[in-house]
Design a protein around this motif. Structure first.
Motif, PDB file in Angstrom:
ATOM      1  N   THR A 105     -24.893 -24.538  -9.143  1.00 61.60           N
ATOM      2  CA  THR A 105     -24.325 -24.043 -10.400  1.00 61.60           C
ATOM      3  C   THR A 105     -25.408 -23.702 -11.408  1.00 61.60           C
ATOM      4  OG1 THR A 105     -22.347 -25.375 -10.041  1.00 61.60           O
ATOM      5  CG2 THR A 105     -22.706 -24.563 -12.274  1.00 61.60           C
ATOM      6  N   LEU A 143     -25.728 -21.098 -15.251  1.00 61.22           N
ATOM      7  CA  LEU A 143     -24.928 -20.410 -16.256  1.00 61.22           C
ATOM      8  C   LEU A 143     -25.323 -18.944 -16.261  1.00 61.22           C
ATOM      9  CD1 LEU A 143     -25.039 -22.964 -19.238  1.00 61.22           C
ATOM     10  CD2 LEU A 143     -23.387 -22.800 -17.362  1.00 61.22           C
ATOM     11  N   GLY A 184     -23.584 -17.614 -20.036  1.00 59.73           N
ATOM     12  CA  GLY A 184     -22.939 -18.789 -20.589  1.00 59.73           C
ATOM     13  C   GLY A 184     -21.808 -19.370 -19.764  1.00 59.73           C
ATOM     14  N   GLU A 185     -21.474 -18.749 -18.648  1.00 58.55           N
ATOM     15  CA  GLU A 185     -20.380 -19.224 -17.802  1.00 58.55           C
ATOM     16  C   GLU A 185     -20.922 -19.892 -16.544  1.00 58.55           C
ATOM     17  OE1 GLU A 185     -17.048 -19.052 -18.464  1.00 58.55           O
ATOM     18  OE2 GLU A 185     -17.625 -18.271 -20.430  1.00 58.55           O
ATOM     19  N   PRO A 186     -20.379 -21.044 -16.164  1.00 60.42           N
ATOM     20  CA  PRO A 186     -20.849 -21.676 -14.922  1.00 60.42           C
ATOM     21  C   PRO A 186     -20.528 -20.788 -13.729  1.00 60.42           C
ATOM     22  CG  PRO A 186     -18.952 -22.855 -15.826  1.00 60.42           C
ATOM     23  CD  PRO A 186     -19.310 -21.793 -16.804  1.00 60.42           C
ATOM     24  N   THR A 187     -21.525 -20.610 -12.879  1.00 61.64           N
ATOM     25  CA  THR A 187     -21.422 -19.699 -11.741  1.00 61.64           C
ATOM     26  C   THR A 187     -22.082 -20.334 -10.535  1.00 61.64           C
ATOM     27  OG1 THR A 187     -21.555 -17.821 -13.274  1.00 61.64           O
ATOM     28  CG2 THR A 187     -22.023 -17.364 -10.952  1.00 61.64           C
ATOM     29  N   MET A 204     -25.705 -28.505 -15.281  1.00 60.57           N
ATOM     30  CA  MET A 204     -25.283 -27.195 -15.773  1.00 60.57           C
ATOM     31  C   MET A 204     -23.786 -27.168 -16.059  1.00 60.57           C
ATOM     32  SD  MET A 204     -28.200 -25.958 -16.016  1.00 60.57           S
ATOM     33  CE  MET A 204     -27.721 -24.414 -16.743  1.00 60.57           C
ATOM     34  N   SER A 205     -22.989 -27.805 -15.224  1.00 57.81           N
ATOM     35  CA  SER A 205     -21.545 -27.874 -15.479  1.00 57.81           C
ATOM     36  C   SER A 205     -21.261 -28.705 -16.727  1.00 57.81           C
ATOM     37  CB  SER A 205     -20.818 -28.469 -14.271  1.00 57.81           C
ATOM     38  OG  SER A 205     -20.924 -27.600 -13.163  1.00 57.81           O
ATOM     39  N   ASP A 228     -22.162 -26.736 -19.853  1.00 55.03           N
ATOM     40  CA  ASP A 228     -21.091 -25.798 -20.182  1.00 55.03           C
ATOM     41  C   ASP A 228     -19.968 -26.521 -20.916  1.00 55.03           C
ATOM     42  OD1 ASP A 228     -19.323 -23.391 -19.972  1.00 55.03           O
ATOM     43  OD2 ASP A 228     -18.246 -24.731 -18.613  1.00 55.03           O
TER      44      ASP A 228
END
Length: 181
Positions: A48, A50, A53-56, A108-109, A112
């Protein structure tokens, strides 16, 4: 194919096959090995990052798809001087890691989550991190760490109380004892 990736605020021009994953580009082409590859199916959450700005899941995204996006990896969390982010500090202080394999994805999660929610409860934290698998910790230390980091970030981000004449007073824990002579 040549792509320019903005990772942790720095642009990197790399040549990649169109089918190369973002995770492989980060690790092998840019040299940022903090993003881990576990299942390579997007299930474990170890990869994971960002993206804007979105977790990916970096194992499921092609590097060419990140062209023009801002990517943040675990290496980008701390300060430029090497200081740890409060979330990283909390993971260490509250035993939120053991072997460390899941830690970058968990961080990272959790980052977010803390960007969206300043005071998450334990259930929210568990729900938000449910897409990240850890086989070592039992999750209690991770949940404790996220709560502790949230508290620390709230204190850090709250304005200092104003004193008389609009002057900013120091927090009680930061004031030095004075002596009179």
């Amino acid at each position: 194919m040549r792509v320019t990736l903005t990772v942790n605020g720095t642009q990197h021009a790399v040549d990649v096959d169109p089918r190369r994953t973002l995770a492989d580009a980060l690790r092998e082409d840019i040299g940022l090995t903090g993003t881990h590859l576990g299942c390579e199916h997007g299930v474990c959450g170890a990869c994971t990052v960002l993206v804007d700005g979105e977790p990916t899941r970096a194992c499921l995204m092609f590097a060419v798809q990140a062209q023009g996006s801002s990517v943040t990896t675990v290496e980008g969390m701390g300060g430029d001087d090497g200081t740890l982010h409060p979330l990283q500090e909390a993971f260490a202080e509250h035993h939120g890691l053991q072997c460390g394999f899941c830690t970058p994805g968990m961080l990272m999660s959790a980052l977010d989550l803390l960007h969206r929610e300043s005071d998450p409860d334990r259930e929210q934290i568990r729900e938000e991190l449910s897409g990240n698998i850890c086989r070592c910790t039992g999750y209690m230390g991770i949940v404790d760490a996220v709560q502790a980091a949230a508290c620390k970030l709230r204190q850090f981000n709250s304005p200092a109380p104003e004193g008389e004449n609009g002057t900013v007073q120091e927090a009680a824990s930061d004031t030095a004892a004075t002596t009179t002579t």
